[in-house]
Design a protein around this motif. Structure first.
Motif, PDB file in Angstrom:
ATOM      1  N   ILE A   3      87.097 -20.604  16.491  1.00 40.67           N
ATOM      2  CA  ILE A   3      87.148 -21.905  17.151  1.00 40.67           C
ATOM      3  C   ILE A   3      87.315 -22.972  16.075  1.00 40.67           C
ATOM      4  O   ILE A   3      86.526 -23.032  15.132  1.00 40.67           O
ATOM      5  CB  ILE A   3      85.857 -22.188  17.961  1.00 40.67           C
ATOM      6  N   ILE A   4      88.347 -23.801  16.227  1.00 41.20           N
ATOM      7  CA  ILE A   4      88.630 -24.849  15.243  1.00 41.20           C
ATOM      8  C   ILE A   4      88.753 -26.179  15.979  1.00 41.20           C
ATOM      9  O   ILE A   4      89.408 -26.263  17.013  1.00 41.20           O
ATOM     10  CB  ILE A   4      89.950 -24.567  14.493  1.00 41.20           C
ATOM     11  N   THR A   5      88.146 -27.207  15.451  1.00 39.80           N
ATOM     12  CA  THR A   5      88.264 -28.545  16.011  1.00 39.80           C
ATOM     13  C   THR A   5      89.408 -29.276  15.316  1.00 39.80           C
ATOM     14  O   THR A   5      89.471 -29.312  14.088  1.00 39.80           O
ATOM     15  CB  THR A   5      86.955 -29.332  15.821  1.00 39.80           C
ATOM     16  N   ARG A   6      90.308 -29.844  16.101  1.00 42.19           N
ATOM     17  CA  ARG A   6      91.444 -30.600  15.583  1.00 42.19           C
ATOM     18  C   ARG A   6      91.596 -31.873  16.393  1.00 42.19           C
ATOM     19  O   ARG A   6      91.300 -31.915  17.580  1.00 42.19           O
ATOM     20  CB  ARG A   6      92.755 -29.805  15.691  1.00 42.19           C
ATOM     21  N   LYS A   7      92.070 -32.925  15.762  1.00 37.22           N
ATOM     22  CA  LYS A   7      92.362 -34.185  16.431  1.00 37.22           C
ATOM     23  C   LYS A   7      93.866 -34.307  16.608  1.00 37.22           C
ATOM     24  O   LYS A   7      94.643 -33.559  16.015  1.00 37.22           O
ATOM     25  CB  LYS A   7      91.842 -35.356  15.592  1.00 37.22           C
ATOM     26  N   SER A  23      99.512 -32.355  19.720  1.00 32.90           N
ATOM     27  CA  SER A  23     100.380 -33.519  19.890  1.00 32.90           C
ATOM     28  C   SER A  23      99.832 -34.559  20.865  1.00 32.90           C
ATOM     29  O   SER A  23     100.150 -35.742  20.753  1.00 32.90           O
ATOM     30  CB  SER A  23     101.778 -33.094  20.333  1.00 32.90           C
ATOM     31  N   LYS A  24      99.007 -34.125  21.830  1.00 28.57           N
ATOM     32  CA  LYS A  24      98.467 -35.084  22.803  1.00 28.57           C
ATOM     33  C   LYS A  24      97.195 -34.522  23.421  1.00 28.57           C
ATOM     34  O   LYS A  24      97.101 -33.329  23.686  1.00 28.57           O
ATOM     35  CB  LYS A  24      99.505 -35.344  23.899  1.00 28.57           C
ATOM     36  N   ILE A  25      96.226 -35.375  23.636  1.00 26.17           N
ATOM     37  CA  ILE A  25      94.969 -34.982  24.278  1.00 26.17           C
ATOM     38  C   ILE A  25      94.761 -35.897  25.475  1.00 26.17           C
ATOM     39  O   ILE A  25      94.725 -37.122  25.332  1.00 26.17           O
ATOM     40  CB  ILE A  25      93.778 -35.092  23.303  1.00 26.17           C
TER      41      ILE A  25
END
Length: 72
Positions: A3-7, A23-25
């Motif tokens: 599990i990796i957290t990315r913005k 690319s979009k959240i």
């Protein structure tokens, strides 16, 4: 499972030649971009599972059909 957290705008690498970019959240969904060599097949998991199941079904043959073809 890792599990990796990315913005938004951040990415992660798989090996040396596959990059996954956020690319979009939005509300409850994330759009990702995948940069990979053209020879790498990329499928959504539900499509992958559907193809796998169809291949499994297609491989089930009735041997008696082959016998009837040979007799003609």
């Amino acid at each position: 499972m890792l599990i990796i957290t990315r913005k938004k705008g951040e990415s992660l690498m798989i090996g040396d030649d596959i990059e996954i970019v956020v690319s979009k959240i939005d509300d409850g969904s994330v759009k990702i971009g995948i940069k990979a060599p053209k020879d790498v097949t990329i499928l959504r998991k539900e499509i992958y599972e559907e193809v796998k199941n169809e291949n499994r079904e297609a491989s089930k043959i009735d041997i008696s059909i082959l016998d009837r073809i040979r007799k003609k």
